[in-house]
Design a protein around this motif. Structure first.
Motif, mmCIF file in Angstrom:
data_model
loop_
_atom_site.group_PDB
_atom_site.id
_atom_site.type_symbol
_atom_site.label_atom_id
_atom_site.label_comp_id
_atom_site.label_asym_id
_atom_site.label_seq_id
_atom_site.Cartn_x
_atom_site.Cartn_y
_atom_site.Cartn_z
ATOM 1 N N LEU A 13 0.824 -1.212 0.000
ATOM 2 C CA LEU A 13 0.000 0.000 0.000
ATOM 3 C C LEU A 13 0.857 1.261 0.000
ATOM 4 C CD1 LEU A 13 -2.837 -1.028 2.503
ATOM 5 C CD2 LEU A 13 -2.937 -0.945 0.008
ATOM 6 N N ILE A 14 1.954 1.236 0.743
ATOM 7 C CA ILE A 14 2.848 2.402 0.750
ATOM 8 C C ILE A 14 3.441 2.629 -0.633
ATOM 9 C CG2 ILE A 14 5.025 3.296 1.662
ATOM 10 C CD1 ILE A 14 4.336 1.905 4.309
ATOM 11 N N MET A 15 3.911 1.546 -1.259
ATOM 12 C CA MET A 15 4.438 1.682 -2.622
ATOM 13 C C MET A 15 3.363 2.186 -3.573
ATOM 14 S SD MET A 15 6.963 -1.612 -3.212
ATOM 15 C CE MET A 15 5.723 -2.853 -2.862
ATOM 16 N N LEU A 16 2.150 1.705 -3.400
ATOM 17 C CA LEU A 16 1.056 2.104 -4.276
ATOM 18 C C LEU A 16 0.746 3.585 -4.130
ATOM 19 C CD1 LEU A 16 -1.189 1.103 -6.243
ATOM 20 C CD2 LEU A 16 -2.621 0.726 -4.217
ATOM 21 N N TYR A 17 0.634 4.045 -2.874
ATOM 22 C CA TYR A 17 0.263 5.440 -2.648
ATOM 23 C C TYR A 17 1.410 6.407 -2.914
ATOM 24 C CZ TYR A 17 -3.862 3.410 -0.452
ATOM 25 O OH TYR A 17 -5.016 2.711 -0.224
ATOM 26 N N ARG A 18 2.628 5.888 -2.964
ATOM 27 C CA ARG A 18 3.758 6.752 -3.312
ATOM 28 C C ARG A 18 4.026 6.788 -4.816
ATOM 29 N NH1 ARG A 18 8.331 5.450 1.317
ATOM 30 N NH2 ARG A 18 7.474 6.824 2.933
ATOM 31 N N GLY A 19 3.301 6.024 -5.575
ATOM 32 C CA GLY A 19 3.429 6.057 -7.013
ATOM 33 C C GLY A 19 4.519 5.181 -7.572
ATOM 34 N N TYR A 20 4.907 4.135 -6.839
ATOM 35 C CA TYR A 20 5.971 3.248 -7.322
ATOM 36 C C TYR A 20 5.592 2.558 -8.636
ATOM 37 C CZ TYR A 20 8.936 3.368 -3.147
ATOM 38 O OH TYR A 20 9.786 3.752 -2.155
ATOM 39 N N PHE A 21 4.304 2.387 -8.875
ATOM 40 C CA PHE A 21 3.863 1.625 -10.038
ATOM 41 C C PHE A 21 3.518 2.526 -11.223
ATOM 42 C CE2 PHE A 21 2.657 -0.762 -6.200
ATOM 43 C CZ PHE A 21 3.462 -1.869 -6.374
ATOM 44 N N GLY A 22 3.857 3.788 -11.110
ATOM 45 C CA GLY A 22 3.682 4.715 -12.216
ATOM 46 C C GLY A 22 2.238 4.843 -12.652
#
Length: 592
Positions: A557-566
């Motif tokens: 979720l942190i990666m998702l909300y930080r935009g890791y997946f572009g």
């Protein structure tokens, strides 16, 4: 909570719930509305104690939070039910729906267990939302003894001096520092933590996939090795072929053939001779039928038997009649039109090898049937090997059907609750991954304990483990996600994840430990299958509690909300919560 009176509230609540649930099930069974197999009370009791105590603890945790906000006791109870009640109902509903999918199994034991456990969960949910709050109200300020709460005042001195060592120990937040450290690590390097954790667990998931069909269907393999029946079976198999403890019987039924006549006898003898040509390949140790009543290795046994006193008195016609009565049916509607053939296989009749032998025998018999037997002949296979082969076929179909139904129903409930299909799909994948890892570790542990005699996990373990673990695992995810939604409205997307993790870490961990302890009680019995199921459920719950829920889910979720997946983020559930790119680079060498 280090409060003995408080510990009695969940235990009493669940105790009452179990008694009511078992009584209602007994009444429904007496009316013929439900079926109950022997031992169902073990499954019901274990699942209710594990889930019921969890429900009560989540309610008590929120009650404690409300008291810390200086609410009155009545306000704390009211606010707790208002905020946690929906999550508890959703959690219990998910578990009930997931386990209830076992109703669609063809195997009766799975079906009955699904109905009984899902129905019983309703009573423990009802008691958690009614009886537990009532007991908290009745206990009042004594509930948290030896700590004390006063109206509109947080923790007071109570019965212990605030400066005493005991008071300091009791007021110290032992688990808070752990989740503070986990949260800080996740904020710093969510991607590396997610990849490392997944890479460590993945080999065990691969083990479960490789060994998925490595199941034991043996009745005696469940019992301790010193039991008389186990000792006796091993003694017989030490002197005779292993299949002698459970012969494979073939029944031939043909309305156009009289098996007492030469035509029928010749047809059976021709089939027997053809099977004997492939005896080694088929793993056949002996064949007995009306043409070879003493078996293939005793051609002269009939002559020896003629010298016996009993046979002398019977005479030739009497001997033929005895053999005919055993191998040819004398039932009025089937007389002379049904005959039997007993095959003694070389393998243990309950082993997987014997099931493979059975398939080879079926093909060989179908191929070698004489022309007289090919038309209008019904062929039946009876015996231990045939029974467990059918059991395997039915339970394999049930496993596939229930897997799809459980995953689909739980996913649908998550979408309805969270209204985020992509995140709901990830939560489903996370608990399914947890199931595979747990199954792989269970295989590895029980093989390591006894490499020579390990015949595979008991055939009931994968079904019960999958159904219970998926349902219970999503419970913890629902608790976490609902709290994340609550905190995100207040502090933002990423900080909401971290705050929710800190606030729910201690209570979810406590619930997981209690649930695991409850499941591990299954290991107190003597049946090997129960040992395996108890270990698998306990380990799976702990894996969900300490790895999946606090690491795999928040890191993603942190990666998702930080935009890791572009640009994929909006399709994966980030939506309006995407943050700026600078925060995305916390894992980069430049920031370090």
């Amino acid at each position: 909570y280090r409060a003995p009176i408080l510990a009695l509230i969940p235990l009493f609540t669940v105790f009452v719930s179990v008694k009511i649930a078992l009584s209602v099930l007994a009444i429904l069974a007496s009316w013929g509305w439900v079926g109950l197999f022997s031992g169902i009370e073990v499954y019901v009791t274990v699942i209710l104690y594990g889930a019921g105590v969890d429900y009560c603890l989540f309610l008590i945790a929120r009650h404690r939070e409300e008291l810390d906000k200086e609410c009155t006791f009545n306000e704390a109870i009211s606010n707790s039910i208002t905020t946690v009640g929906a999550a508890l109902a959703a959690s219990a509903g998910t578990t009930m729906c997931g386990i209830g999918m076992m109703y669609f199994a063809e195997f009766g034991k799975f079906q009955q267990a699904g109905i009984a456990m899902s129905m019983s969960l309703f009573f423990v949910l009802l008691a958690s939302l009614t009886l537990s709050p009532a007991l908290l109200c009745l206990a009042g300020r004594f509930a948290y003894w030896p700590q004390s709460f006063n109206e509109r005042v947080a923790v007071s001195a109570g019965w212990l001096t605030p400066s005493s060592v005991m008071a300091r120990l009791m007021q110290r937040n032992w688990t808070g520092s752990i989740w503070e450290s986990v949260s800080a690590a996740l904020l710093k390097s969510p991607g590396k933590i997610w990849l490392t954790t997944t890479a460590i667990l993945a080999p065990f998931a691969l083990i479960s996939l490789a060994c998925y069909g490595n199941l034991s269907y043996g009745l005696l393999s469940e019992l301790p090795s010193e039991d008389p029946s186990v000792v006796g079976t091993k003694a017989v198999q030490g002197h005779y072929p292993a299949g002698a403890t459970g012969p494979l019987t073939l029944l031939f039924q043909n309305p156009n053939i009289n098996f007492s006549d030469p035509q029928g006898r010749v047809a059976i003898e021709t089939l027997t001779d053809d099977l004997l040509k492939h005896k080694e390949e088929l793993g056949i140790a002996d064949i007995r039928n009306m043409t070879k009543p003493f078996g293939i290795g005793a051609a002269d046994e009939m002559e020896k038997a003629k010298n016996l006193t009993g046979f002398k008195k019977i005479g030739a016609l009497g001997r033929i009649k005895l053999i005919k009565n055993y191998y040819v049916s004398s039932e009025p509607n089937l007389e002379n039109h049904v005959t039997r053939m007993d095959l003694i296989l070389e393998k243990d009749p309950f082993s997987r090898d014997s099931m493979m032998q059975l398939e080879r025998v079926k093909k060989a018999v179908s191929k070698s049937l004489p022309a007289d037997l090919r038309d209008h002949t019904k062929l039946y296979y009876i015996g231990a090997t045939a029974s467990i082969s059918d059991l395997k076929a039915v339970t394999d179909q049930d496993q596939g059907r229930i897997d799809v139904l459980v995953l689909g129903s739980v996913f649908l409930i998550l979408v309805i609750l969270l209204r985020r299909p992509a995140i709901s799909a990830y939560l489903i994948l996370s608990v399914f991954f947890s199931y595979l890892v747990t199954l792989g570790i269970t295989f590895a542990v029980f093989w390591a304990l006894d490499p020579q005699n390990f015949a595979g996990l008991d055939w009931k373990v994968p079904m019960f483990l999958f159904t219970i673990l998926i349902a219970v695992g999503e419970d913890y995810n629902i608790y976490l996600i609902t709290r994340i939604d609550e905190e995100q409205k207040r502090v933002g997307p990423v900080e909401g994840v971290i705050t929710a993790l800190k606030n729910t870490g201690g209570i979810i961990s406590s619930c997981g430990i209690i649930m695991a302890g409850t499941f591990s009680s299954l290991m107190a019995g003597t049946l090997v299958g129960m040992h395996q199921l108890g270990f698998a459920l306990a380990f799976g719950v702990l894996l969900d509690t300490f790895i999946i829920r606090p690491i795999i889910v928040p890191a993603y979720l942190i990666m998702l909300y930080r935009g890791y997946f572009g640009s994929w983020g909006k399709y994966l559930g980030a939506a309006q919560f995407l943050e700026t790119k600078p925060q995305r680079k916390l894992d980069s060498p430049q920031v370090k």
